[in-house]
Design an enzyme around this catalytic site. Sequence first.
Site, PDB file in Angstrom:
ATOM      1  N   GLY A 171      40.142  15.750 130.130  1.00 58.56           N
ATOM      2  CA  GLY A 171      38.809  15.430 130.616  1.00 58.56           C
ATOM      3  C   GLY A 171      38.481  13.965 130.761  1.00 58.56           C
ATOM      4  O   GLY A 171      37.306  13.592 130.730  1.00 58.56           O
ATOM      5  N   GLY A 172      39.481  13.072 130.908  1.00 58.03           N
ATOM      6  CA  GLY A 172      39.170  11.656 131.052  1.00 58.03           C
ATOM      7  C   GLY A 172      38.435  11.133 129.825  1.00 58.03           C
ATOM      8  O   GLY A 172      38.691  11.552 128.697  1.00 58.03           O
ATOM      9  N   THR A 203      49.537  13.747 130.298  1.00 62.96           N
ATOM     10  CA  THR A 203      48.762  13.357 131.468  1.00 62.96           C
ATOM     11  C   THR A 203      49.579  12.657 132.538  1.00 62.96           C
ATOM     12  O   THR A 203      50.579  12.002 132.232  1.00 62.96           O
ATOM     13  CB  THR A 203      47.606  12.421 131.030  1.00 62.96           C
ATOM     14  OG1 THR A 203      46.810  12.077 132.165  1.00 62.96           O
ATOM     15  CG2 THR A 203      48.153  11.143 130.400  1.00 62.96           C
ATOM     16  N   THR A 235      43.909  15.399 132.188  1.00 62.26           N
ATOM     17  CA  THR A 235      45.095  15.581 131.380  1.00 62.26           C
ATOM     18  C   THR A 235      45.306  17.077 131.150  1.00 62.26           C
ATOM     19  O   THR A 235      44.693  17.912 131.796  1.00 62.26           O
ATOM     20  CB  THR A 235      44.925  14.897 130.010  1.00 62.26           C
ATOM     21  OG1 THR A 235      43.762  15.443 129.388  1.00 62.26           O
ATOM     22  CG2 THR A 235      44.746  13.416 130.125  1.00 62.26           C
ATOM     23  N   SER A 250      43.583   4.650 126.286  1.00 65.18           N
ATOM     24  CA  SER A 250      43.446   6.069 126.621  1.00 65.18           C
ATOM     25  C   SER A 250      42.272   6.666 125.861  1.00 65.18           C
ATOM     26  O   SER A 250      41.806   6.107 124.870  1.00 65.18           O
ATOM     27  CB  SER A 250      44.736   6.813 126.255  1.00 65.18           C
ATOM     28  OG  SER A 250      44.570   8.216 126.373  1.00 65.18           O
ATOM     29  N   SER A 251      41.813   7.833 126.332  1.00 64.34           N
ATOM     30  CA  SER A 251      40.812   8.614 125.598  1.00 64.34           C
ATOM     31  C   SER A 251      41.413   9.872 124.992  1.00 64.34           C
ATOM     32  O   SER A 251      40.690  10.656 124.354  1.00 64.34           O
ATOM     33  CB  SER A 251      39.669   9.016 126.535  1.00 64.34           C
ATOM     34  OG  SER A 251      39.012   7.872 127.038  1.00 64.34           O
TER      35      SER A 251
END
Length: 598
Positions: free
Chosen positions: A504-505, A427, A409, A481-482
């Site tokens: 960073g996922g 993202t 992102t 999502s994170s």
Amino acid sequence: MNAAASPLLALGLALLAACATPPAPPVQQPEAASGLTAKPGWTFQRQAVAAANPLATEAGARILRAGGSAVDAAIAVQMVLTLVEPQSSGIGGGAFLLHHDGRRVQAFDGRETAPAGADERLFLNAQGQPLAFMDAVASGRSVGVPGALAMLALAHRQHGKLPWARLFEPAIALAEQGFAVSPRLHALLLAETALKKDPVATAYFYRPDGQPHPVGHALRNPELAHVLRQIAAVGPVALHEGPVARAIVNTVQRHPTGPGRLDLDDLQRYQPREREALCHDHTAAQRALRICGFPPPSSGALAVGQILGLLARTPQATAPLAQGLPSPDWLHSYAEASRLAFADRAQYVADPDFVAPPAGRWGSLLDTRYLDERARLIGPARRPDAPAGQPGGVQSGWASMPEQPEYGTSHISIVDAFGNALAMTTTIEAAFGSRLMVTTDPSRPGGFLLNNQLSDFSFSPRDALGRPIANRVEPGKRPRSSMSPTLVFDRASGELLMSAGSPGGALIIHYTAKLLHGTLQWGLSPQAAVDLPNFGTLGGPLLLEQGRFPAATVRALEQRGHTVQQGELTSGAQAIVRGRGVWLGGADPRREGIVAGD
């Protein structure tokens, strides 16, 4: 005005050469690493913009100087990022924006949605088995309905000061005149393979010999300029209806090996959401704080809140850095807290329009008694398992989602001169998203990339017992999502103290937690906190940034039962923190971002 460069980064660079621990298998990264570049840290009096690319940051700063609001600046930043950092975010993707106007915190949800024609078998093959992950990503079936643009328009209607069209001028000018290809964009294009299968993207990003354009090459994108002019004139409807919408649908549905299900009705029906921010109390360095983050469908605020809350209940709660680095004891406690948080994340978190929260409210996962109970599971050695909890004593009917990759992102933090502030994480999911580039006219070079956000759903919709997974694909649903855009306040006065976040996922959660603990508990400047080496776990191995920790630390963690895996943990954190009468800015040395302002 620039502050001195962080001594922690200098120490880390020295450790790169000094550490003797042999390399482990590479850690799977949202985006490839492109080296470390020391950042000085920044200080401003009135207003500031932190973003992932200098051209985007400066565009936002110019909007602020023209009398724009934080939301105005964020729109300008996002449009420029679509052009200059196309691998990470853009108008073909989604975003979460957390906004504070001096009185209240709002959560604007621009997350992508699954098409109406999607179902829980979207990522299963004819035998009912999950598709190979990258086969699903680089295809039309991974593309969700883009939401970032519609969300930004909603926020602008409430908090914008400058005309909508004015905010597109910096990106349009750069797209027409060309921008210099950055070292990071060049490095990612050099490592990329799937993008070359898309003829529009290949013609734009690569030379006839198949090599990416070199660093410094003036890359023009007249097609994106054309699309942005339409959006500037009439708003998001230019993306969700008409020629651009038809081009999106054609690109998705005509993919040669993995056609998707997105159609014109999906684009026309999309609606951003305004949600209640997820805020919780936290105490650090004897200061009472209020930390606000994004609620589900993001898992970020819940996981970060749980990690910090559980860590605060261990003997390591107030432990200082040891010679400028987290100690083995602290890393052990942090890792065990993280494993428990990620177990709850896998069990419970999904789109709240489809999934009810445990015990009737998402805050149950952050309740004092629940965290007290969970913290008792943290001992001196690594637990063999990290089970999900039962908030309120209610047993879950969901199956736990298996671990699967999540990707990258971009993050934006802004404070303006009017007392507004925002944190926005944006993202297209994987680097270069679905590897599909949209154009309305192939004779015009360029276009914009589409997301692969649907791959954030669980590929397996149910477990072996047939129990459903909360984050499975359903029509119209937003994938979990994170992303963790975060605003921090003084609990007593309500004064804003910080805007922060990172790409960073799934590791976004750790990069954000590190930044918060570093500034709030360890008392570091935002730059020094960002510079600290990265660490984290997704429930399995304990991940450490390659070469940034002494071999003795690795051995001590292994003696506690951890499997330690080292790799390049490529965060991209941005932060703006209130100092004594000034704003302090920090940008990640692992990416190209800077902070600008007045």
